[in-house]
Scaffold this motif. Sequence first.
Motif, PDB file in Angstrom:
ATOM      1  N   GLU A  56       0.840  -1.208   0.000  1.00  0.00           N
ATOM      2  CA  GLU A  56       0.000   0.000   0.000  1.00  0.00           C
ATOM      3  C   GLU A  56       0.866   1.245   0.000  1.00  0.00           C
ATOM      4  O   GLU A  56       0.588   2.225  -0.713  1.00  0.00           O
ATOM      5  CB  GLU A  56      -0.906  -0.011   1.226  1.00  0.00           C
ATOM      6  CG  GLU A  56      -1.825   1.209   1.297  1.00  0.00           C
ATOM      7  CD  GLU A  56      -2.593   1.277   2.613  1.00  0.00           C
ATOM      8  OE1 GLU A  56      -3.115   2.370   2.909  1.00  0.00           O
ATOM      9  OE2 GLU A  56      -2.632   0.262   3.329  1.00  0.00           O
ATOM     10  N   ALA A  57       1.948   1.228   0.793  1.00  0.00           N
ATOM     11  CA  ALA A  57       2.861   2.377   0.843  1.00  0.00           C
ATOM     12  C   ALA A  57       3.505   2.603  -0.515  1.00  0.00           C
ATOM     13  O   ALA A  57       3.633   3.738  -0.977  1.00  0.00           O
ATOM     14  CB  ALA A  57       3.921   2.155   1.912  1.00  0.00           C
ATOM     15  N   ALA A  58       3.915   1.501  -1.171  1.00  0.00           N
ATOM     16  CA  ALA A  58       4.564   1.631  -2.482  1.00  0.00           C
ATOM     17  C   ALA A  58       3.596   2.196  -3.508  1.00  0.00           C
ATOM     18  O   ALA A  58       3.964   3.047  -4.335  1.00  0.00           O
ATOM     19  CB  ALA A  58       5.103   0.285  -2.931  1.00  0.00           C
ATOM     20  N   LYS A  59       2.331   1.733  -3.465  1.00  0.00           N
ATOM     21  CA  LYS A  59       1.337   2.267  -4.402  1.00  0.00           C
ATOM     22  C   LYS A  59       1.131   3.762  -4.171  1.00  0.00           C
ATOM     23  O   LYS A  59       1.047   4.564  -5.113  1.00  0.00           O
ATOM     24  CB  LYS A  59       0.003   1.534  -4.233  1.00  0.00           C
ATOM     25  CG  LYS A  59      -0.014   0.137  -4.784  1.00  0.00           C
ATOM     26  CD  LYS A  59      -1.381  -0.519  -4.577  1.00  0.00           C
ATOM     27  CE  LYS A  59      -1.388  -1.950  -5.103  1.00  0.00           C
ATOM     28  NZ  LYS A  59      -2.714  -2.614  -4.858  1.00  0.00           N
ATOM     29  N   ALA A  60       1.040   4.158  -2.896  1.00  0.00           N
ATOM     30  CA  ALA A  60       0.848   5.574  -2.583  1.00  0.00           C
ATOM     31  C   ALA A  60       2.042   6.394  -3.077  1.00  0.00           C
ATOM     32  O   ALA A  60       1.884   7.479  -3.662  1.00  0.00           O
ATOM     33  CB  ALA A  60       0.657   5.768  -1.084  1.00  0.00           C
ATOM     34  N   ALA A  61       3.263   5.880  -2.868  1.00  0.00           N
ATOM     35  CA  ALA A  61       4.456   6.594  -3.301  1.00  0.00           C
ATOM     36  C   ALA A  61       4.478   6.746  -4.809  1.00  0.00           C
ATOM     37  O   ALA A  61       4.817   7.817  -5.344  1.00  0.00           O
ATOM     38  CB  ALA A  61       5.705   5.864  -2.807  1.00  0.00           C
ATOM     39  N   ASN A  62       4.127   5.689  -5.516  1.00  0.00           N
ATOM     40  CA  ASN A  62       4.122   5.758  -6.983  1.00  0.00           C
ATOM     41  C   ASN A  62       3.050   6.719  -7.494  1.00  0.00           C
ATOM     42  O   ASN A  62       3.268   7.440  -8.470  1.00  0.00           O
ATOM     43  CB  ASN A  62       3.933   4.370  -7.584  1.00  0.00           C
ATOM     44  CG  ASN A  62       5.243   3.600  -7.677  1.00  0.00           C
ATOM     45  OD1 ASN A  62       6.082   3.889  -8.526  1.00  0.00           O
ATOM     46  ND2 ASN A  62       5.429   2.633  -6.778  1.00  0.00           N
TER      47      ASN A  62
ATOM     48  N   GLY B 204      18.323   2.517 -13.848  1.00  0.00           N
ATOM     49  CA  GLY B 204      18.008   3.512 -14.866  1.00  0.00           C
ATOM     50  C   GLY B 204      16.545   3.513 -15.241  1.00  0.00           C
ATOM     51  O   GLY B 204      15.651   3.338 -14.406  1.00  0.00           O
ATOM     52  N   LYS B 205      16.266   3.719 -16.547  1.00  0.00           N
ATOM     53  CA  LYS B 205      14.877   3.805 -17.015  1.00  0.00           C
ATOM     54  C   LYS B 205      14.120   2.499 -16.812  1.00  0.00           C
ATOM     55  O   LYS B 205      12.893   2.476 -16.816  1.00  0.00           O
ATOM     56  CB  LYS B 205      14.860   4.185 -18.492  1.00  0.00           C
ATOM     57  CG  LYS B 205      15.366   5.579 -18.777  1.00  0.00           C
ATOM     58  CD  LYS B 205      15.324   5.890 -20.262  1.00  0.00           C
ATOM     59  CE  LYS B 205      15.853   7.297 -20.538  1.00  0.00           C
ATOM     60  NZ  LYS B 205      15.837   7.620 -21.984  1.00  0.00           N
ATOM     61  N   SER B 206      14.858   1.397 -16.632  1.00  0.00           N
ATOM     62  CA  SER B 206      14.195   0.099 -16.463  1.00  0.00           C
ATOM     63  C   SER B 206      13.737  -0.137 -15.038  1.00  0.00           C
ATOM     64  O   SER B 206      12.931  -1.034 -14.776  1.00  0.00           O
ATOM     65  CB  SER B 206      15.158  -1.028 -16.874  1.00  0.00           C
ATOM     66  OG  SER B 206      15.597  -0.838 -18.210  1.00  0.00           O
ATOM     67  N   GLY B 207      14.258   0.635 -14.095  1.00  0.00           N
ATOM     68  CA  GLY B 207      13.936   0.400 -12.695  1.00  0.00           C
ATOM     69  C   GLY B 207      12.704   1.172 -12.253  1.00  0.00           C
ATOM     70  O   GLY B 207      12.212   2.057 -12.951  1.00  0.00           O
ATOM     71  N   PRO B 208      12.153   0.825 -11.090  1.00  0.00           N
ATOM     72  CA  PRO B 208      10.978   1.526 -10.558  1.00  0.00           C
ATOM     73  C   PRO B 208      11.303   2.995 -10.264  1.00  0.00           C
ATOM     74  O   PRO B 208      12.417   3.331  -9.863  1.00  0.00           O
ATOM     75  CB  PRO B 208      10.647   0.754  -9.280  1.00  0.00           C
ATOM     76  CG  PRO B 208      11.899   0.054  -8.910  1.00  0.00           C
ATOM     77  CD  PRO B 208      12.619  -0.257 -10.191  1.00  0.00           C
ATOM     78  N   LEU B 209      10.298   3.882 -10.452  1.00  0.00           N
ATOM     79  CA  LEU B 209      10.503   5.309 -10.224  1.00  0.00           C
ATOM     80  C   LEU B 209      10.814   5.615  -8.766  1.00  0.00           C
ATOM     81  O   LEU B 209      11.569   6.542  -8.466  1.00  0.00           O
ATOM     82  CB  LEU B 209       9.246   6.090 -10.645  1.00  0.00           C
ATOM     83  CG  LEU B 209       9.190   6.613 -12.089  1.00  0.00           C
ATOM     84  CD1 LEU B 209       7.850   7.261 -12.359  1.00  0.00           C
ATOM     85  CD2 LEU B 209      10.326   7.588 -12.335  1.00  0.00           C
ATOM     86  N   VAL B 210      10.189   4.865  -7.878  1.00  0.00           N
ATOM     87  CA  VAL B 210      10.378   5.143  -6.467  1.00  0.00           C
ATOM     88  C   VAL B 210      10.663   3.837  -5.746  1.00  0.00           C
ATOM     89  O   VAL B 210      10.101   2.802  -6.094  1.00  0.00           O
ATOM     90  CB  VAL B 210       9.145   5.862  -5.873  1.00  0.00           C
ATOM     91  CG1 VAL B 210       7.901   5.046  -6.037  1.00  0.00           C
ATOM     92  CG2 VAL B 210       9.359   6.236  -4.416  1.00  0.00           C
ATOM     93  N   ARG B 211      11.550   3.884  -4.776  1.00  0.00           N
ATOM     94  CA  ARG B 211      11.888   2.692  -3.971  1.00  0.00           C
ATOM     95  C   ARG B 211      11.814   3.086  -2.502  1.00  0.00           C
ATOM     96  O   ARG B 211      11.968   4.260  -2.142  1.00  0.00           O
ATOM     97  CB  ARG B 211      13.313   2.227  -4.264  1.00  0.00           C
ATOM     98  CG  ARG B 211      13.534   1.564  -5.612  1.00  0.00           C
ATOM     99  CD  ARG B 211      15.009   1.262  -5.797  1.00  0.00           C
ATOM    100  NE  ARG B 211      15.305   0.649  -7.084  1.00  0.00           N
ATOM    101  CZ  ARG B 211      15.458  -0.669  -7.292  1.00  0.00           C
ATOM    102  NH1 ARG B 211      15.319  -1.506  -6.275  1.00  0.00           N
ATOM    103  NH2 ARG B 211      15.730  -1.127  -8.488  1.00  0.00           N
ATOM    104  N   SER B 212      11.654   2.036  -1.693  1.00  0.00           N
ATOM    105  CA  SER B 212      11.750   2.259  -0.247  1.00  0.00           C
ATOM    106  C   SER B 212      13.224   2.351   0.128  1.00  0.00           C
ATOM    107  O   SER B 212      14.108   1.915  -0.630  1.00  0.00           O
ATOM    108  CB  SER B 212      11.091   1.118   0.516  1.00  0.00           C
ATOM    109  OG  SER B 212      11.840  -0.077   0.327  1.00  0.00           O
TER     110      SER B 212
END
Length: 995
Positions: free
Chosen positions: A747-753, A782-790
Amino acid sequence: MTVPGRRSSTFSRLLRHGFTDPSGAERLLDVPELSALRDDPVLLDALGATADPDLALRGLVRLVEAQPETERQTLTTTLLSAKPFRDRLLGVLGASEALADHLARHPRDWESLVTYEAADLHPGVAEFEQGLAEATDAVSLRVAYRRCLLAIAARDVCGTTDVAQAAAELADLATATLRAALAIARSAEPADAAMCRLAVIAMGKCGGHELNYVSDVDVIFVGEPSEGADEGKAIQAATRLASHLMRICSETTVEGTIWPVDANLRPEGRNGPLVRTLSSHLAYYQRWAKTWEFQALLKARAVAGDLELGAQYIDAVSPLVWQAAERENFVPDVQQMRRRVVANIPAAQVERELKLGPGGLRDVEFAVQLLQLVHGRSDATLHSGTTLDALAALAAGGYVGRADASQLDEAYRFLRAMEHRIQLYRLRRTHLVPEDEADLRRLGRSLGLRTDPVAELNREWKRHAAVVRRLHEKLFYRPLLDAVAQLAPGEIRLSPRAAGQRLEALGYADPAAALRHLEALASGVTRKAAIQRTLLPVLLGWFADSADPDAGLLGFRKVSDALGKTPWYLRLLRDEGAAAENLARVLSAGRLAPDLLLRAPEAVALLGDPEGLKPRGRDHLEQEVLAAVGRADDAEHAVAAARGVRRRELFRTAAADLIRSYGTEDNPREPDPGALVDRVGEAVTDLNAVTIAGALRAAVRAEWGEELPTRFAVIGMGRFGGHELGYGSDADVLFVHEPREGVDEQEAAKAANRVVAEMRRLLQLPTADPPLLIDADLRPEGKSGPLVRSLKSYEAYYRRWSLVWESQALLRAAPMAGDQELADRFIELVDPLRYPAEGLGEDAVREIRRLKARMESERLPRGADPTLHAKLGRGGLSDVEWTVQLLQMRHGWAEPGLRTTRTREALAAAHAAGLIPTEEAQTLDEAWVLATRVRNAVMLVRGRPGDTFPSDPRELAAVARYLGYEPGHVGEMVDDYRRITRRARAVVEELFYGA
């Protein structure tokens, strides 16, 4: 012997007659030689009428004492009986210590002042030639010259001639002297004289028939072979004659000197041959001459030697003079000539400079000559070499208002009279107003100021200088305003063609459009139009001093249209001189700042506030942005409010940068380019950071209210993290989050994205403002990775997968927005990666070098000049930054100073730690600052980012002006850039590649 009781009455009479040392004057009046004079009241009256009665009396005593016994009675009798002679003699003695010395050495020369006939009142060259006729060598010529000068000074100080007539007589005496000196030279070298024809062309004030008492006499020599003579040998003979003439006039003898003869206005100056043939002169002027040389030729006049040859020279060069305004380089040459008006004046002397200072003689002469060059190509009545005659012709032709011309004529005459009397005192070449009280008193009295000579002199001088300073600008532009406003028909009759010529000569590429703007601004009888007619003459001058005057005038019209009904706008510009000049500099320097201003015209107010150009702190800006976001109805309006703050502050930053780069009267040019770069980088970084913070708050409020389910931070990378953003830079970022207590990780990851997506959407909404693009391509994978991480995900990735380029990228990581505690923990996490313990291994160093070499070969745009690409080119930003970053990664673990995200700060720390020698560190720093300023300049000028110099000539000239180069020196700018970056690349080869 003094009669008892007489002293006190004489003492008071002396005081009343203007003596400052009455006791000394009494003693002088008691000398036996003055026995026939001292009791005659006529003498005291005459002495009291002089500029300095004490000086006049001392000179008279010396003169009488120098007379042979048989002549003394003749002198005293003539002195008492002939008022014109008495006024002339005492007038000279009271104004000129130098001429009093001459009379004491040559006591019979007083007789030259006795005659009072029509021919004596206004002598010309023929009369002066008679006065010099008996001179056979340099010494006797000097004596005869001073005798003639004595008569000119006598007529001048007694008011028989005015200042213009006196200047003309001095020029005629110089003409006669040059002829006499040439005759002496010819008699000394008859063989040379027979071999050649030699013409002497007077230039400058002598050529213009307006010479000073003490001045260089500027000349040009033209030679031709006599019939049957070899040209080469004839020119050698003419050169010997010309050199001999110059020595006769210039060398110091027991009788002093006449004046220096200066031939440096000749083709090629002092490096060129002293004498040239007529065809050689023409070849030079047609091919090589600069505009200022044609301006100088405006005063050329044949005065001595072969007058037929001299006339041929004048006839040949005159058409070139009046075509000068059509030359391709006329505009930059004109701008450069304008700057020469006050150039090279010592700061301690500028306020006393009568000739070169603001409101001085050169201002008048330059203004008149420029108008002559512009309009003289189609109006032969303007072809006079004499300033006041040319000014009268400009007024008669409708090119200058009659009232303006009258004021300028009066001011010029007063300033020239001051100059004459200052020089006459000791016959020394000076243009400085004296500081001594006695000198000022004598100067004031010599000009007819008697009540309070010093105070009156200072008041009149400042008044006339202020008139000149005002009219210097007004002369160029006021006729244009009167022509389009049509408020004073008959006063100025400037035709549309003449108006266009004037604007074109001053750098306006589209004169017709400029005239339309002027008409729109200045026409009508409203208060607004009246204020505009007051402002525009000065504003137009500032626009003309820029690389793009048309853009400045157009921008001013747009701003005026937008704020025309705002009561404070024109009042601010009229009453706050700094605001008007600042606005002119900003509007004519490029597209970015005017575009920002036109989106928020009320920001003009910043330009009149002494504190208005100082950047506001990040904390203050963030409070303003977050408060504006909190008041907004929705996310879109919230980001619009944040953008409004960014727009205003970006204008403040750009305006301050431009004004400090150009320099104005109230804001001198910043001497340290690095300080400018640092200020811009810090200010733009803060602006983008608070705008992103505003977008973050807006995105959170739109869906979650005041708190996101996960803690969230934005980390600046690249130049953003380095606080080195330029006007057109993207903001490189990483996004990091950490679930709040009790919140599921998914849920936190979805909110961050979602919040990242919303931030990007909001910041990408269409706008006319410069875009703020956030780039997350430096994230893991890079461009292949997730925009936001914990934070935990970042930790796992960096522990297991991190590559050396990612460690290098993290050198610039710095908190920018969001949760500060989370951001600080992220920095703690990455510190060991970017400053590895014990430094980098050799494999890592090789990998960094390989990546850099690959970038150089692949990323430079096709067709780009690698020597001029500020980012990726030779010795550019990338070269310097990779070199500094390699030092940081190798030594940061041991050197705390290297642990900074700022390039210049890290470079200075590397130098302080002994990792890079002083010269190499300075070379890299200079190249990095220059490349950064080039990128900033391109954005300021074009309104869009770029890494190379513009190809458009006007844009390139504007970049040069921003970088501190005078007009016409664009090539020098490009050469300097290549030289500085070439040296930087050599350092990079050594330090980065280990070459």
